[in-house]
Design a protein around this motif. Structure first.
Motif, mmCIF file in Angstrom:
data_model
loop_
_atom_site.group_PDB
_atom_site.id
_atom_site.type_symbol
_atom_site.label_atom_id
_atom_site.label_comp_id
_atom_site.label_asym_id
_atom_site.label_seq_id
_atom_site.Cartn_x
_atom_site.Cartn_y
_atom_site.Cartn_z
ATOM 1 N N ASP A 183 2.426 2.226 -3.670
ATOM 2 C CA ASP A 183 1.584 1.124 -4.153
ATOM 3 C C ASP A 183 0.122 1.556 -4.108
ATOM 4 N N HIS A 216 2.871 10.422 -9.276
ATOM 5 C CA HIS A 216 4.020 10.012 -8.475
ATOM 6 C C HIS A 216 5.331 10.187 -9.222
ATOM 7 N N ILE A 273 2.596 11.365 3.456
ATOM 8 C CA ILE A 273 2.152 9.989 3.686
ATOM 9 C C ILE A 273 0.671 9.877 3.332
ATOM 10 N N SER A 274 0.316 8.853 2.573
ATOM 11 C CA SER A 274 -1.070 8.635 2.164
ATOM 12 C C SER A 274 -1.316 7.134 2.045
ATOM 13 N N ASP A 275 -2.510 6.786 1.517
ATOM 14 C CA ASP A 275 -2.806 5.362 1.313
ATOM 15 C C ASP A 275 -1.886 4.749 0.280
ATOM 16 N N GLU A 276 -1.379 5.568 -0.640
ATOM 17 C CA GLU A 276 -0.536 5.051 -1.706
ATOM 18 C C GLU A 276 0.947 5.126 -1.358
ATOM 19 N N GLN A 278 3.945 5.132 1.631
ATOM 20 C CA GLN A 278 4.259 4.789 3.007
ATOM 21 C C GLN A 278 5.773 4.882 3.206
#
Length: 862
Positions: A177, A183, A158-161, A163
């Motif tokens: 996103d 990715h 899990i990261s800022d990009e 979820q």
């Protein structure tokens, strides 16, 4: 209602008992693939019993996954392996007999694994910066359900990009996103519950700029004339991709010695053949597409490798002790250059006789002084620089003495069989072979059983020594000696001739208690093979060995002896006549057995006599040590006294040291005085022990000798009488009329008395002869009194010895004098021997008189 009765042995009817079945059950839950098992046990009920199974009300029989096994007449086990979803339901065990039936039930619960709907991203391909989302939905399966996400087989981070959001218990949404190049890959949604798990997969494709692997040349430096090649490989990036080369920042194209080849759509190969000096420089590979470009570069270095001159040796062969020198010279090559030496392919280790000397930057000298046999081999000089390496080789031959690969070995042979001993010597020929046995030359002309054969081989000489019909003296150390013009070597073969063991020796009785006998013997020569067991056979004195029915006992034991001279022993219990028996001891090894036998008279008195002899030996040893101590201490006291007089004399003649000499003289006089007191105690102790050893014990031993003499005569008389009793009277009468010397060599009896003895019962004869058993009690009493007197005397003397020694060495003069007074010891040098007590004298005289009377009666009767 029909009543069923059973009739027993007493003919009384009883009402038949219907079956009673214990409860059955499964575990609360099962997963597909598990094993389920339950046991149906009929606790009560008359036979015959019939046990059957039902599944959801229908009869249940054996199948691929279901097994019903009867365990006796009252138990049946149902096994389901593996458990599947269709096994879920109600199971019934029914037990019946003529009196009725009973059924018990159990429900099998099987959990259902999850089932996930297909998973897809909304688009087949994404561009960096796009929005991507995937929804994972579980439409079947038992709760609770755990939903997780994987990216290329690993848990999603899990990261800022990236979820992950759960939507209820059966749905999970993955959101990316914005989308980036990293990715791109395979995403998996995994749903799991206690019954199992299911995974669905989807791929995310992202357009990206080209990526190249680093480029290199095969070597950091090249030599002119070599071939250099570098591969430019595109690992990722959207097509179309254009790949080009630069040399020192300028476009590079194919020429006569430079070739650029495209292999497929992702590889470009740069080949330079041959390499020249102007090719040295920086090379760059550039890949570009509509998303961007990437460049990788490498550098080519062109150097000159080393070149060595051949190694020169002054001689083709060296003798041990010679001087050898090997010179390694660099002819050309870029510097710096590193020179190393190898011996038989391994790095050379300098030692006391091997040295490596560097002469400037272009020469290395290897010196061997003196040359030994182990220096023979291949020598290599290796020169290395940035451009490469070069090596030159030579071989050093050393003329050395022969050698054997095996220096020592054991070889066995069976007694009486033939044996062949072999050795093989390697080395310079010619090689002569000599055999020795225990250091002496083997002479086949003198020993016709020995034959020697030598055979020349490519590596040396093979020699064999043949021995016909090996015997015990052939067990020896054989040495094979090989000799050539340069020296000699030897190898040793230890020949072990194995045979059956010898007879055990020293078979005797160690102890006899009641009806038990303990035997002891000395292990014999084992025939060069460990004795595996001893067999002890026992029979009564009148029984026959050959008659199996007369053999009362056979004992088998393991050999407990670990070295020569160690006695093995065996305890035999419940013998019928422990005072008259025959024993045979058989020693066995893998090659056979040997036996020895004796007729033993087992008596406790003889054991006591043996114990007395051992005790006397130990007390004599104690007496010898005590006398040595008293003698040494006498010299110490005498020296102390003389030294005190010397100090006193010097005190009169040396005024400046008078005080020191005086108190040293007084100290030594005190020590001398206490020493004389202790010496009196030691002499008294020695005198008492001497009296015990030479008077009391010797007196008892004299009595024992009289008893042993009487026993020998009694045994001789009894043997003759038994022989006469077993002979028919007619034969005895014919013997009676022969000359006296032929009747009996031991018992010189008149004819009239012999006839009377023959017609007399054996019990009367024994009473006439007066066997030594009549005086055994007297000897026992004498031994008992001796032991009592020994304890009393030694208790007093050991206490005196301890108290006197302790008082002396603690400097307690008063206690030392009190000890002598306590034990009535006169302050003299040595104590007079104490005479035997009245009881000892009386007992000795009584026993001697009894023996004289017995021998007189025996001689008179016979």
């Amino acid at each position: 209602m029909e009543l069923i009765f059973f009739f027993g042995l007493n003919s009384n009817p009883r009402l038949a008992e219907p079956p009673v079945v214990s409860r059955i059950g499964f575990d609360p839950e099962y997963l597909e693939g598990d094993m389920a098992q339950t046991n149906c046990v009929v606790q009560k009920g008359d036979s015959p019993l019939l046990i059957s199974w039902q599944f959801n009300g229908l009869p249940l029989t054996n199948s691929d996954h279901v097994e019903i096994a009867g365990m006796g007449k009252r138990s049946s086990i149902l096994t389901i392996d593996p458990v599947m979803g269709d096994h879920r339901g109600n199971y019934t065990c029914v037990a019946s007999n003529p009196a009725g039936e009973m059924a018990v039930h159990a429900i099998l619960h099987v959990n259902e694994p999850p089932e996930v709907l297909p998973l897809n991203f909304p688009s087949d391909r994404f561009v960096e910066g796009d929005f991507a989302q995937g929804n994972c939905m579980v439409h079947k399966g038992d709760l609770p359900i755990i939903i997780s996400w994987l990216f290329n087989g690993q848990p999603v981070t899990i990261s800022d990009e990236v979820q992950i959001n759960a939507m209820g218990q059966r749905s999970s949404i993955l959101t990316i996103d914005p989308v980036k190049g990293h990715h791109q890959g395979n995403y998996s949604c995994v749903a799991a519950n206690p019954a199992g798990q299911m995974a669905v997969h989807m791929a995310l494709a992202v357009n990206e700029p080209p990526r190249l692997l680093a480029i290199t040349f095969p070597a950091p430096q090249f030599l002119e004339g070599e071939v250099a090649q570098s591969n430019c490989v595109l690992t990722s990036g959207d097509k179309p991709v254009v790949i080009s080369w630069l040399f020192n920042g300028r476009p590079l194209h194919s020429t006569d010695d430079v070739q650029i080849d495209k292999v497929g759509g992702r590889t470009s190969i740069l080949t330079i053949d041959p390499v020249r000096g102007h090719h040295q420089g920086n090379y760059t590979c550039v890949a570009s597409n509509h998303a961007g470009q990437m460049a990788v570069d490498t550098t080519m270095v062109v150097n000159e490798p080393p070149l060595l001159l051949p190694i020169h040796l002054e001689s083709d062969r060296f003798l041990e002790g010679d001087f050898a020198q090997l010179n390694c010279v660099l002819r050309s090559g870029d510097r710096p250059v590193t020179t190393t030496w190898l011996f038989n392919g391994r790095p050379l280790v300098p030692s006391d006789d091997v040295h490596v000397t560097k002469m400037g930057q272009r020469s290395s000298i290897l010196t061997i002084d003196p040359v030994r046999g182990h220096n023979q081999g291949n020598y290599t000089c290796v020169a290395t620089n940035q451009a490469g390496e070069a090596a030159v080789h030579t071989r050093l031959e050393v003329q050395a003495p022969p050698k054997f690969q095996i220096q020592y070995r054991n070889q066995t042979a069976l007694h009486g069989a033939d044996a062949v001993l072999e050795c093989e010597a390697e080395g310079e020929t010619p090689i002569g072979i000599v055999w020795k046995k225990d250091g002496q030359n083997v002479e086949p002309d003198l020993e016709t059983r020995y034959t020697i054969r030598d055979e020349a081989r490519s590596s040396g000489v093979h020699s064999s020594l043949s021995i016909k019909k090996t015997d015990r003296p052939d067990s020896a150390s054989f040495t094979c000696i090989a000799t050539n013009p340069f020296g000699s070597a030897d190898t040793n073969i230890n020949l072990i001739v194995q045979e059956i063991p010898e007879q055990p020796s020293g078979l005797k009785v160690l102890d006899k208690t009641g009806r038990s006998v303990e035997l002891s013997w000395t292990p014999p020569y084992d025939g060069n093979s460990p004795i595996t067991r001893y067999i002890v056979e026992y029979k009564q004195s009148k029984q026959n060995w050959e008659d199996q029915s007369e053999r009362l006992m056979v004992y088998t034991i393991r050999d407990e002896a670990r070295s020569s001279g160690v006695h093995s022993s065996l305890s035999i219990k419940k013998t019928d006549r422990p005072d008259s028996a025959s024993f045979t001891c058989i020693a066995t090894n893998p090659f056979g057995s040997a036996d020895t036998n004796i007729n033993l008279i087992v008596q406790e008195l003889e054991a006591s006599i043996d114990g007395l002899r051992e005790t006397q030996r130990k007390y004599v040893h104690l007496l010898r040590l005590s006398r040595a101590l008293a003698s040494h201490f006498y010299h110490v006291v005498s020296t102390q006294h003389q030294l005190a007089d010397a100090f006193a004399d010097l005190a009169q003649k040396s005024p400046e040291l008078q005080e020191e000499f005086v108190y040293n003289a007084e100290t030594l006089r005190t020590l001398s005085k206490n020493g004389e007191t202790l010496l009196s105690a030691l002499n008294f102790f020695v005198s008492s022990v001497a009296t015990l050893c030479h008077n009391t014990m010797e007196d008892t031993m004299a009595t024992i000798k009289l008893y042993e003499q009487a026993r020998i005569e009694y045994d001789a008389y009894r043997t003759d009488l038994e022989a006469l009793s077993s002979t028919p009277r007619t034969q005895v009468c014919s013997v009676i009329h022969t000359p006296r010397t032929q009747v009996c060599s031991v018992i010189h009896t008149p004819r009239t008395q012999v006839c009377s003895v023959i017609h007399t019962p054996r019990t009367q004869v024994c009473s006439v002869i007066h066997t030594p058993h009549t005086v055994m009690s007297d000897v026992g009493v004498k031994l008992a009194f001796l032991n009592e007197n020994k304890v009393k005397v030694m208790h007093k003397q050991l206490l005196l010895f301890h108290n006197a020694i302790s008082a002396y060495f603690t400097g307690n003069e008063a206690q030392l004098e009190a000890t002598l007074k306590q034990f009535n010891v006169e302050l003299t040098r040595g104590a007079n021997a104490t005479p035997p007590s009245w009881l000892e004298q009386s007992l000795t005289e009584t026993l001697q008189e009894n023996f004289r009377s017995i021998f007189a009666n025996v001689n008179t009767s016979v």
